[in-house]
Scaffold this motif. Structure first.
Motif, mmCIF file in Angstrom:
data_model
loop_
_atom_site.group_PDB
_atom_site.id
_atom_site.type_symbol
_atom_site.label_atom_id
_atom_site.label_comp_id
_atom_site.label_asym_id
_atom_site.label_seq_id
_atom_site.Cartn_x
_atom_site.Cartn_y
_atom_site.Cartn_z
ATOM 1 N N GLY A 38 0.776 -1.232 0.000
ATOM 2 C CA GLY A 38 0.000 0.000 0.000
ATOM 3 C C GLY A 38 0.806 1.280 0.000
ATOM 4 N N VAL A 39 2.128 1.212 0.097
ATOM 5 C CA VAL A 39 2.943 2.428 0.096
ATOM 6 C C VAL A 39 2.986 3.019 -1.306
ATOM 7 N N GLU A 40 2.710 4.303 -1.409
ATOM 8 C CA GLU A 40 2.843 5.040 -2.673
ATOM 9 C C GLU A 40 4.109 5.884 -2.618
ATOM 10 N N THR A 41 4.792 5.984 -3.731
ATOM 11 C CA THR A 41 6.000 6.811 -3.809
ATOM 12 C C THR A 41 5.820 7.884 -4.877
ATOM 13 N N PHE A 42 6.545 8.978 -4.725
ATOM 14 C CA PHE A 42 6.357 10.149 -5.580
ATOM 15 C C PHE A 42 7.718 10.731 -5.974
ATOM 16 N N ASP A 43 7.669 11.764 -6.793
ATOM 17 C CA ASP A 43 8.885 12.430 -7.244
ATOM 18 C C ASP A 43 8.689 13.937 -7.100
ATOM 19 N N ASN A 44 8.766 14.403 -5.848
ATOM 20 C CA ASN A 44 8.552 15.822 -5.559
ATOM 21 C C ASN A 44 9.874 16.570 -5.471
ATOM 22 N N GLY A 45 9.835 17.858 -5.794
ATOM 23 C CA GLY A 45 11.026 18.699 -5.757
ATOM 24 C C GLY A 45 11.331 19.225 -4.361
ATOM 25 N N THR A 46 12.422 19.970 -4.241
ATOM 26 C CA THR A 46 12.915 20.404 -2.920
ATOM 27 C C THR A 46 13.060 21.919 -2.797
ATOM 28 N N ASP A 47 12.401 22.692 -3.648
ATOM 29 C CA ASP A 47 12.595 24.142 -3.635
ATOM 30 C C ASP A 47 12.089 24.777 -2.339
ATOM 31 N N HIS A 48 12.790 25.828 -1.893
ATOM 32 C CA HIS A 48 12.306 26.651 -0.788
ATOM 33 C C HIS A 48 11.469 27.786 -1.366
ATOM 34 N N VAL A 49 10.286 27.974 -0.816
ATOM 35 C CA VAL A 49 9.369 28.986 -1.336
ATOM 36 C C VAL A 49 8.754 29.753 -0.175
ATOM 37 N N THR A 50 8.092 30.852 -0.513
ATOM 38 C CA THR A 50 7.300 31.585 0.476
ATOM 39 C C THR A 50 5.838 31.451 0.096
ATOM 40 N N GLY A 51 4.974 31.555 1.091
ATOM 41 C CA GLY A 51 3.549 31.445 0.822
ATOM 42 C C GLY A 51 3.069 30.005 0.781
ATOM 43 N N GLU A 52 1.813 29.832 0.391
ATOM 44 C CA GLU A 52 1.200 28.513 0.374
ATOM 45 C C GLU A 52 1.576 27.734 -0.881
ATOM 46 N N VAL A 53 1.554 26.413 -0.747
ATOM 47 C CA VAL A 53 1.869 25.514 -1.858
ATOM 48 C C VAL A 53 0.668 24.606 -2.090
ATOM 49 N N ASP A 54 0.297 24.411 -3.362
ATOM 50 C CA ASP A 54 -0.778 23.484 -3.728
ATOM 51 C C ASP A 54 -0.145 22.119 -3.983
ATOM 52 N N TYR A 55 -0.177 21.255 -2.958
ATOM 53 C CA TYR A 55 0.516 19.975 -3.041
ATOM 54 C C TYR A 55 -0.300 18.933 -3.805
ATOM 55 N N PRO A 56 0.366 18.082 -4.555
ATOM 56 C CA PRO A 56 -0.347 17.040 -5.303
ATOM 57 C C PRO A 56 -0.855 15.903 -4.419
ATOM 58 N N GLN A 57 -0.230 15.703 -3.255
ATOM 59 C CA GLN A 57 -0.708 14.675 -2.330
ATOM 60 C C GLN A 57 -1.461 15.335 -1.171
ATOM 61 N N ASN A 58 -2.373 14.580 -0.572
ATOM 62 C CA ASN A 58 -3.156 15.084 0.547
ATOM 63 C C ASN A 58 -3.257 14.014 1.635
ATOM 64 N N PRO A 59 -2.472 14.155 2.701
ATOM 65 C CA PRO A 59 -1.516 15.213 3.064
ATOM 66 C C PRO A 59 -0.282 15.178 2.148
ATOM 67 N N PRO A 60 0.494 16.248 2.156
ATOM 68 C CA PRO A 60 1.676 16.278 1.290
ATOM 69 C C PRO A 60 2.754 15.303 1.755
ATOM 70 N N ALA A 61 3.515 14.841 0.782
ATOM 71 C CA ALA A 61 4.624 13.912 1.081
ATOM 72 C C ALA A 61 5.871 14.368 0.343
ATOM 73 N N GLY A 62 6.221 15.637 0.513
ATOM 74 C CA GLY A 62 7.368 16.196 -0.180
ATOM 75 C C GLY A 62 6.939 17.310 -1.105
ATOM 76 N N GLY A 63 7.920 17.989 -1.675
ATOM 77 C CA GLY A 63 7.648 19.075 -2.589
ATOM 78 C C GLY A 63 8.195 20.394 -2.084
ATOM 79 N N PRO A 64 7.928 21.490 -2.795
ATOM 80 C CA PRO A 64 8.385 22.813 -2.353
ATOM 81 C C PRO A 64 7.895 23.102 -0.932
ATOM 82 N N HIS A 65 8.687 23.842 -0.169
ATOM 83 C CA HIS A 65 8.331 24.054 1.224
ATOM 84 C C HIS A 65 8.986 25.316 1.759
ATOM 85 N N ASN A 66 8.506 25.739 2.919
ATOM 86 C CA ASN A 66 9.068 26.905 3.590
ATOM 87 C C ASN A 66 10.482 26.604 4.072
#
Length: 239
Positions: free
Chosen positions: A97-125
């Motif tokens: 049942g484990v799903e794996t993804f290919d999210n990036g590691t950018d640092h950003v400001t403000g909110e991010v619209d994550y593809p997973q819910n809850p998020p499992a990686g991706g741009p972040h503060n």
């Protein structure tokens, strides 16, 4: 025959000047020396008392500080789960049942619209969420940064679990590099997330929760392995 008279009718007391002025000066000096001796002794005794009071005060402060530190340590043991997991002791591919993804590691400001819910990686503060157990919803952008450091994040639907089930979930959270918080809008009662990996579950007693921790907790494969999970942002409702 007449008796022999003394050479003088009177004489000054032995050891004392026959000059009244000198006698008075000597007596004054003697009194002054005695007064100085008494004053010096009194000053010495007062200094001794001050040192003793100072030592006693430092002992009191030190004792209070020691008690406070001991109480803090005891409280941390009471309120923080301290179980730990063996790093990478389970093959992630063996967990159903484990799903794996290919999210990036950018640092950003403000909110991010994550593809997973809850998020499992991706741009972040750029500031991560301090690891621990939270009773309130946290900002995704900070929690995702904690995942980048090797944390595992348990999220749950508060309306789907009883208080006893929430307490049972807390038992999985390690003393470091573990997060837990309620989450809104989930499609399952529980989700366990790591960097670019996620497992969704229905039961707090599912053995795969622990297996997920054994596979992903402090994983050396995260973008920033070994980076801190403390010293940044304390979200609301931290226990």
């Amino acid at each position: 025959m007449a008796s022999k008279r003394s050479g003088s009718s009177s004489s000054a007391p032995r050891g004392r000047s026959g000059n009244p002025a000198r006698a008075a000066e000597a007596e004054r000096l003697a009194k002054q020396r005695k007064s100085e001796t008494v004053s010096a002794k009194a000053e010495y005794e007062e200094n001794v008392r001050k040192r003793r009071r100072g030592i006693a005060a430092w002992w009191a402060v030190g004792s209070v500080a020691a008690v406070a530190v001991a109480a803090l340590i005891a409280w941390s043991f009471i309120t923080t789960p301290w179980n730990e997991y063996d790093i990478a002791s389970v093959d992630p591919s063996s967990i159903e049942g484990v799903e794996t993804f290919d999210n990036g590691t950018d640092h950003v400001t403000g909110e991010v619209d994550y593809p997973q819910n809850p998020p499992a990686g991706g741009p972040h503060n750029q500031a991560w969420l301090n690891c621990g157990v939270y009773t309130e919803v946290q900002e995704d952008e900070h929690a995702v940064h904690s995942l980048e450091h090797g944390a595992v994040w348990i999220t749950y639907d508060a309306d789907s679990l009883t208080d006893a089930e929430v307490e049972r979930l807390r038992e999985y959270v390690p003393g470091g590099y573990g997060l837990m918080s309620p989450y809104e809008g989930m499609d399952t009662p529980i989700a366990v997330s790591a960097w670019n990996a996620q497992l969704k579950l229905d039961s707090v007693d599912d053995s795969r929760i622990e297996e997920f921790f054994q596979a992903y907790w402090r994983s050396p494969d995260v973008p920033e392995p070994g980076a801190s999970c403390t010293g940044a942002i304390d979200g609301p409702g931290r226990l």
